[in-house]
Design a protein around this motif. Structure first.
Motif, short mmCIF file in Angstrom:
data_model
loop_
_atom_site.label_atom_id
_atom_site.label_comp_id
_atom_site.label_asym_id
_atom_site.label_seq_id
_atom_site.Cartn_x
_atom_site.Cartn_y
_atom_site.Cartn_z
N GLN A 1 0.77 -1.14 0.01
CA GLN A 1 -0.14 -0.17 0.10
C GLN A 1 0.95 1.27 -0.14
N MET A 2 2.01 1.18 0.56
CA MET A 2 2.83 2.38 0.75
C MET A 2 3.51 2.59 -0.66
N PHE A 3 3.96 1.54 -1.32
CA PHE A 3 4.32 1.46 -2.61
C PHE A 3 3.34 2.05 -3.67
N LEU A 4 2.19 1.53 -3.80
CA LEU A 4 0.85 2.21 -4.48
C LEU A 4 0.72 3.69 -4.16
N THR A 5 0.82 3.95 -2.96
CA THR A 5 0.61 5.51 -2.51
C THR A 5 1.69 6.28 -3.20
N LEU A 6 2.97 5.94 -3.27
CA LEU A 6 4.22 6.75 -3.63
C LEU A 6 3.94 6.76 -5.16
N GLN A 7 3.82 5.72 -5.51
CA GLN A 7 3.45 5.46 -7.25
C GLN A 7 2.36 6.49 -7.77
N SER A 8 1.24 6.74 -6.83
CA SER A 8 0.17 7.40 -7.34
C SER A 8 0.50 8.95 -7.02
N MET A 9 1.54 9.08 -6.06
CA MET A 9 1.76 10.72 -5.77
C MET A 9 3.05 10.99 -6.69
N GLU B 1 7.33 7.66 -6.38
CA GLU B 1 8.07 6.51 -5.95
C GLU B 1 9.49 6.40 -6.47
N HIS B 2 9.55 6.84 -7.44
CA HIS B 2 11.03 6.46 -8.20
C HIS B 2 12.08 7.45 -7.63
N LYS B 3 11.51 8.42 -6.58
CA LYS B 3 12.66 9.22 -5.89
C LYS B 3 12.80 8.57 -4.52
N VAL B 4 12.05 7.77 -3.87
CA VAL B 4 12.45 7.14 -2.64
C VAL B 4 12.30 5.58 -2.74
N HIS B 5 12.09 4.90 -3.86
CA HIS B 5 12.12 3.38 -3.76
C HIS B 5 13.00 2.78 -3.30
N ALA B 6 14.68 3.35 -3.55
CA ALA B 6 15.72 2.66 -3.07
C ALA B 6 15.92 3.05 -1.76
N THR C 1 3.04 0.59 9.81
CA THR C 1 1.93 1.70 10.13
C THR C 1 2.12 2.85 9.16
N PRO C 2 0.96 3.42 8.91
CA PRO C 2 1.04 4.68 8.20
C PRO C 2 1.56 5.83 8.61
N GLU C 3 1.80 5.86 10.09
CA GLU C 3 2.36 6.87 10.78
C GLU C 3 3.89 6.62 10.65
N GLU C 4 4.35 5.46 10.74
CA GLU C 4 5.78 4.90 10.71
C GLU C 4 6.21 5.34 9.06
N MET C 5 5.44 5.07 8.26
CA MET C 5 5.91 5.43 7.01
C MET C 5 6.04 6.82 6.73
N ALA C 6 4.67 7.58 7.23
CA ALA C 6 4.88 9.04 7.09
C ALA C 6 6.14 9.79 7.81
N GLU C 7 6.40 9.26 8.78
CA GLU C 7 7.69 10.00 9.52
C GLU C 7 8.98 9.68 8.63
N PHE C 8 9.13 8.50 8.35
CA PHE C 8 10.47 8.18 7.52
C PHE C 8 10.32 8.83 6.25
N LEU C 9 9.12 8.87 5.44
CA LEU C 9 9.23 9.47 4.06
C LEU C 9 9.40 10.97 4.29
N ALA C 10 8.95 11.59 5.57
CA ALA C 10 9.16 13.12 5.49
C ALA C 10 10.75 13.24 5.52
N THR C 11 11.44 12.39 5.85
CA THR C 11 12.99 12.78 6.17
C THR C 11 13.49 12.60 4.48
N GLN C 12 12.68 12.06 3.55
CA GLN C 12 13.09 11.85 2.24
C GLN C 12 12.32 13.14 1.28
N GLY C 13 11.68 14.03 2.08
CA GLY C 13 11.10 15.10 1.38
C GLY C 13 9.71 14.82 1.09
N ILE C 14 9.15 14.01 1.43
CA ILE C 14 7.58 13.59 0.98
C ILE C 14 6.69 14.23 2.09
#
Length: 213
Positions: A94-102, A105-110, A125-138
């Motif tokens: 679900q995280m992958f599909l969300t990033l792809q939809s946004m 995905e190609h920026k943070v996949h690796a 969890t969505p919260e864990e994902m969001a916290e980490f992805l924020a460090t990647q500029g999402i």
């Protein structure tokens, strides 16, 4: 009579030899699906990779498949689909599909792969994902809103349906043109898997040209 008996024996031996050789012939390194699955982009030869962020074999496949994807000809369409077998598989998918939809995905996949495989982050969890992805500029809020959207739930359903049609049992698995399924192990390693993919793509291209003539 003696000659007839000898002839019969030779024929029997010959037939037995052919049967034995057939039985010992190596199995094809791929499975041809009973029912072909329609491709995402009609008119293009499709190569699908089914994967999971939590799979170490998928992570090891990344440095091999990514350069290959970058060099694919224009008539080949590469598609990544997350394998959804429940639990963390579904969460990561679900995280992958969300990033792809946004469109990010190609920026943070690796980075996502590294976080799960090397930094041992769970990201389930969505919260864990969001916290980490924020460090990647999402953007956290945008990610969470998209993650929980009706559109992503629809994509999850579609991904599960495709996996059933492909009849997959593990990852990483490749599907060529909705017809041929194989994994890295059955192909004899990462490099051989991509050589097999190239061979099947060429085969499909030739078949399309022959049908057009």
């Amino acid at each position: 009579m003696r000659n007839l008996i000898i002839s019969a024996a030779l024929v029997a031996a010959s037939l037995f030899g052919v049967t034995a050789q057939a039985a010992e012939a190596p199995a094809a390194p791929y499975v041809e699906l009973t029912n072909a699955v329609p491709v995402a982009v009609p008119g293009k030869i499709e190569v699908v990779e089914l994967f999971w962020y939590g799979c170490p074999h998928c992570y090891a496949f990344e440095p091999v498949i990514n350069p290959w994807v970058e060099k694919l000809p224009s008539d080949v369409n590469f598609v990544r689909i997350p394998a959804l077998f429940g639990g963390p598989w579904d969460a990561h998918g679900q995280m992958f599909l969300t990033l792809q939809s946004m469109g990010v995905e190609h920026k943070v996949h690796a980075a996502v792969f590294e976080a799960i495989q090397k930094q041992h982050k769970k990201l389930v969890t969505p919260e864990e994902m969001a916290e980490f992805l924020a460090t990647q500029g999402i953007d956290k809020d945008k990610f969470l809103a998209t993650f929980n959207s009706f559109a992503i739930k629809g994509q999850m359903t579609k991904a599960k349906e495709l996996a059933k049609k492909y009849e997959i049992s593990g990852v990483p698995t490749l599907i060529v043109n909705g017809k041929y399924r194989f994994d890295v192990g059955s192909a004899g390693g990462a490099e051989n898997a991509l050589k097999l993919a190239d061979k099947l793509v060429d085969q499909e291209r030739a078949a399309t040209k022959a049908a057009a003539n």
